[in-house]
Every structure is written in C-alpha cells, then in structure tokens.
Design an enzyme around this catalytic site. Structure first.
Site, PDB file in Angstrom:
ATOM      1  N   SER A 175      40.269-119.433  29.904  1.00 40.96           N
ATOM      2  CA  SER A 175      41.126-120.360  29.189  1.00 40.96           C
ATOM      3  C   SER A 175      40.737-120.455  27.724  1.00 40.96           C
ATOM      4  O   SER A 175      39.560-120.491  27.365  1.00 40.96           O
ATOM      5  CB  SER A 175      41.044-121.757  29.819  1.00 40.96           C
ATOM      6  OG  SER A 175      41.694-122.717  29.016  1.00 40.96           O
ATOM      7  N   TYR A 198      46.562-121.120  24.313  1.00 42.23           N
ATOM      8  CA  TYR A 198      47.372-122.239  23.828  1.00 42.23           C
ATOM      9  C   TYR A 198      47.670-121.926  22.370  1.00 42.23           C
ATOM     10  O   TYR A 198      46.762-121.782  21.555  1.00 42.23           O
ATOM     11  CB  TYR A 198      46.613-123.556  23.943  1.00 42.23           C
ATOM     12  CG  TYR A 198      46.403-124.030  25.359  1.00 42.23           C
ATOM     13  CD1 TYR A 198      47.487-124.407  26.150  1.00 42.23           C
ATOM     14  CD2 TYR A 198      45.128-124.115  25.903  1.00 42.23           C
ATOM     15  CE1 TYR A 198      47.308-124.847  27.455  1.00 42.23           C
ATOM     16  CE2 TYR A 198      44.932-124.551  27.193  1.00 42.23           C
ATOM     17  CZ  TYR A 198      46.018-124.916  27.966  1.00 42.23           C
ATOM     18  OH  TYR A 198      45.830-125.350  29.257  1.00 42.23           O
ATOM     19  N   THR A 224      50.474-119.840  27.466  1.00 43.00           N
ATOM     20  CA  THR A 224      50.923-121.032  28.176  1.00 43.00           C
ATOM     21  C   THR A 224      51.988-121.739  27.349  1.00 43.00           C
ATOM     22  O   THR A 224      51.778-122.030  26.167  1.00 43.00           O
ATOM     23  CB  THR A 224      49.753-121.987  28.444  1.00 43.00           C
ATOM     24  OG1 THR A 224      48.859-121.371  29.377  1.00 43.00           O
ATOM     25  CG2 THR A 224      50.237-123.306  29.031  1.00 43.00           C
ATOM     26  N   LYS A 298      53.134-118.069  30.852  1.00 46.17           N
ATOM     27  CA  LYS A 298      52.681-118.983  31.912  1.00 46.17           C
ATOM     28  C   LYS A 298      53.365-120.343  31.761  1.00 46.17           C
ATOM     29  O   LYS A 298      53.334-120.943  30.692  1.00 46.17           O
ATOM     30  CB  LYS A 298      51.165-119.171  31.837  1.00 46.17           C
ATOM     31  CG  LYS A 298      50.575-120.085  32.912  1.00 46.17           C
ATOM     32  CD  LYS A 298      49.061-120.137  32.775  1.00 46.17           C
ATOM     33  CE  LYS A 298      48.426-120.978  33.870  1.00 46.17           C
ATOM     34  NZ  LYS A 298      48.716-122.432  33.703  1.00 46.17           N
ATOM     35  N   HIS A 322      51.443-126.152  35.909  1.00 42.99           N
ATOM     36  CA  HIS A 322      50.146-126.577  35.371  1.00 42.99           C
ATOM     37  C   HIS A 322      49.431-127.519  36.346  1.00 42.99           C
ATOM     38  O   HIS A 322      48.704-128.435  35.936  1.00 42.99           O
ATOM     39  CB  HIS A 322      50.339-127.268  34.018  1.00 42.99           C
ATOM     40  CG  HIS A 322      49.258-126.957  33.029  1.00 42.99           C
ATOM     41  ND1 HIS A 322      49.474-126.212  31.896  1.00 42.99           N
ATOM     42  CD2 HIS A 322      47.946-127.287  32.994  1.00 42.99           C
ATOM     43  CE1 HIS A 322      48.355-126.108  31.202  1.00 42.99           C
ATOM     44  NE2 HIS A 322      47.416-126.752  31.855  1.00 42.99           N
TER      45      HIS A 322
END
Length: 429
Positions: A175, A198, A224, A298, A322
């Site tokens: 992540s 992100y 994402t 995603k 999520h």
C-alpha cells in the site's frame, strides 16, 4: 476476600455453561432427579418452546484465546487475540467501516446469497490451485491485499508481511499508505511485489511516486479510485477514546500524514492533499502514458465504470468497496462482481476483495468470474496476534479451505471453476 469472590464468580460461570449444555443434551433424560443441576436443567428445558436444529455443541469462539497460531481452526480465531495485543486506536482503525457500517456487514452477509452446486464423480485426488497473472505464475489465486500502516499491528509492519508472503508463496501488494518503501519490501519478499497508489491531489506527485515504483521493479500498479472524500469511522472514533496514549507518540507529523509514508520521501508535498477528490479518467490516461507497468483500477463496482476501464486501456479491474471503508452504500462487493464480469467478458483480469474470510468465499468469487481474490483484515488479525507466523497461518488456512472447496465442488484446477457451479437466491447469477 476479592479472590474468593472471583473464584465464586468463576464457579457461577461454569455452572451456567453446564446448565446450558445440559438443557441441550439428549443425555438429560438419563439425569433423573439425582442432583440440583439436573433439576435446574429440567426447568430450563420446560421453558424452551423449540430448540435450534442443529444444536450447537461447541462454541463458535474459543473459550480460551489461542496462544499459538498453529492452534487456530479458522481465521476468526486470530481477531480476539489481536484485540488483546494491538492498541485500541490501531485496532479500531482497522476494524471500522463508516457510518452505520451497513456495507461492512453486507460484505459478509452477501456471500450467503450465493450457494454452491457441487459436481460429483470427478477425479480431484490432485488439485492445482495455481494461476497466472501478467505472465507470472502463482501457487494460489489468494493475494495479500494492500493495507496501510502495518506497523500499527507489528513493529516489522509491511516487511513482516512480505516475509510471510515469501514463506507461503503468495503475491502481496504494498500500500502507498504503508510505512515501508517499495525497495525494502521487494528486498524482503525476494520476488515480485505490486504497488497500490493513492493519487493525491497532485498528478505530478503521483507521477513521481509511479516513476520510483517502476524503477524499483514493481511490474503492476494498482490505482485506488474509491477514496475521493471524507468518511465517518464511528467505530474508530468511539474505540480510540479507550486508548490512553498520546497520538503524537506514533504520529509525530500527524495522523495519516505524507511524512509517515516513506514512498513520498524526496518529493515536495507542499500544499498537496492526500485525498484525490479531483481525480478523473484523464488522470488514468496520463498514467497510461507515463509508465510501462500494468495498470489495475481498484474500487470499481458498476458496469458503467468497468466499461470505462476498458475504454481507457487499463490492464485489470479490481472489484472492491474498500472493505466497507469508502461509502456505506449497502451492497456487498460480491454482489457487484457479476455486472463487472458481464462487461469485461474476459478481456482483462479481474481481482476481487471485501469480506473474504473463508476459502469458500474465494471459490464463490472465482465462480462469479474473478481471476484472483485479495484478503485484507484477516491477515492483519494474524499480524497483530502473532506477527509473521500469524500471517502465514491465516494464509495457510484460507489456502487449505479453498483447495478443499475445489475438491468438494469437483474442480481439479482453476479452469474447472465456472459460473454453473454457483447459484444465487432467485436464479442463476
């Protein structure tokens, strides 16, 4: 005196448990009136109008918390252990959904809407669970999902998880919100690692992170797209009040700040917001022109957005809400999977997550058209409970259950899993 009272309380608890067991036991008829326990149990039975069928002869949760990951029967055994070991605020952040947590619950309950249709008399003495994604072969379609802040559950954080992935042979995705660099995680995994991004409010910052990740050797980038606004994490807000620590002890630069995310090191973050409310499909086009990495989007839940993914040339789609942490829309992620599959028609790989707790959940998602299935919270339970051995055991349990489900369903390999093996209430999916 207090010790004596505690001892008496323990005896009362044991007595209540025994009475409950006796009330449900067919042996009650043999008890007669020999002692007070039998009389009390008969009184309990007289008050029952109907006993459940089947009877529950063993508790669904352990009477004693497991002290060794090898003792775990299922992944749920790790959660209460993690709760006792992980600081309350950290545990609450992981456990929370948002608002009423309807979606959080739906992610689990929606799996019950799908039933399996086993096929018989097929040779499943040897089962091959391996898959191939973007040219790489993996022993299992179960993937360690990207989750942020793993050091909140174990000092080694993402490095510990990468080592567990290596030990079990699983693909893991780092992540962007993690506390370890992509370079260090790849070194710990000693193999392929994907990266989840992100985007932030600055396309240029995102591109700098992407260039770093590509240079490090990650072959796949997951973007994402479902964190485009604020969220009310009520469970987190309430449970963190029970945490006596000062937040600056962990978050010296502020909770969720860029300084806590080392993959931003060396990048000027002045005026940059970590949320990506301004992201559009044009950004996806820019990324497509920036990198040679495979791109997965995603957070896709609808057929309209699935079609746009194809239109903009992405390489894969990740169906996910999520884990109930983006919006409280009410649909379980598994209910969104079929409409995405109908649009993509096998043109790109589809990943799935949200609510996966059993190997049978993995099978259901695969039967509905997913090519791989990611798991999040369960491995964090294992991480918080026992570190690397906990993560390894969680993944081992899921893999064992998945393989067993394949055998029960008559599927000797992944290609044998198909839509005819699943039925939804009201008709075929």
């Amino acid at each position: 005196m207090s010790n004596s009272n505690n001892h008496d309380d323990g005896k009362d608890d044991q007595r209540r448990q025994l009475l409950t067991w006796l009330a449900a036991s067919p042996l009650l008829a043999l008890a007669g009136n020999q002692n007070a326990f039998a009389d009390d149990a008969k009184e309990l039975v007289r008050n029952f109008t109907k006993r459940p069928d089947p009877m529950i002869w063993a508790p669904n949760t352990p009477l004693d918390l497991i002290s060794n990951p090898k003792d775990a029967i299922n992944v749920f055994d790790f959660e209460p252990v993690a709760f006792t070991k992980v600081p309350r605020a950290h545990f609450a952040y992981m456990a929370s959904g948002i608002d009423d947590e309807v979606t959080l619950r739906a992610n689990r309950s929606s799996f019950l809407k799908y039933q399996l249709r086993p096929r018989r008399l097929r040779d499943v003495s040897q089962v091959d669970t391996s898959i191939t994604l973007f040219g790489s072969k993996w022993k299992s379609p179960i993937i360690i999902a990207p989750t942020g802040g793993n050091k909140a559950y174990d000092p080694g954080g993402e490095i510990t998880v990468a080592k567990a992935a290596r030990a079990g042979g699983f693909l893991n995705i780092l992540s962007n919100a993690g506390g370890s660099t992509i370079e260090d995680v790849i070194a710990a995994r000693q193999g392929e690692v994907w990266f989840q991004l992100y985007a932030t409010s600055s396309p240029e910052v995102a591109k700098q992170v992407i260039r770093r990740v590509e240079k490090a050797g990650a072959p796949v980038l997951e973007i994402t797209v479902d964190r485009n606004g604020g969220r009310n994490q009520e469970t987190f807000a309430r449970l963190k009040k029970l945490d006596p620590r000062n937040c600056v002890g962990c978050h010296t630069h502020g909770f969720g700040s860029a300084q806590e995310r080392p993959n931003y090191d060396g990048i000027d973050m002045t005026g940059v917001k970590l949320s990506s409310s301004n992201m559009t499909w044009e950004f996806i086009k820019q990324v497509r022109d920036t990198t040679k990495m495979k791109i997965i989007i995603k957070g896709i839940l609808t057929e309209e957005d699935a079609q746009l993914c194809l239109d903009y040339g992405v390489d894969g789609i990740h169906v996910s809400n999520h884990g109930g942490r983006s919006e409280d829309g009410g649909r379980g992620a598994i209910e969104c999977l079929p409409e995405v599959v109908r649009v993509t028609k096998g043109k790109v790989p589809i990943l799935f997550d949200s609510g996966v707790r059993r190997g049978s959940d993995v099978f259901k998602a695969m039967a509905l058209g997913a090519n791989a299935v990611c798991v999040g919270r369960p491995y964090l339970w294992g991480l918080g409970a026992f570190g690397q051995p906990g993560v390894e055991r969680v993944m081992e349990i899921l893999q064992t259950e998945f393989k067993s489900t394949m055998q029960q369903m008559g599927a000797a390999n992944i290609a044998a899993i198909n839509a005819a093996m699943i039925y939804k209430e009201g008709g075929f999916s």
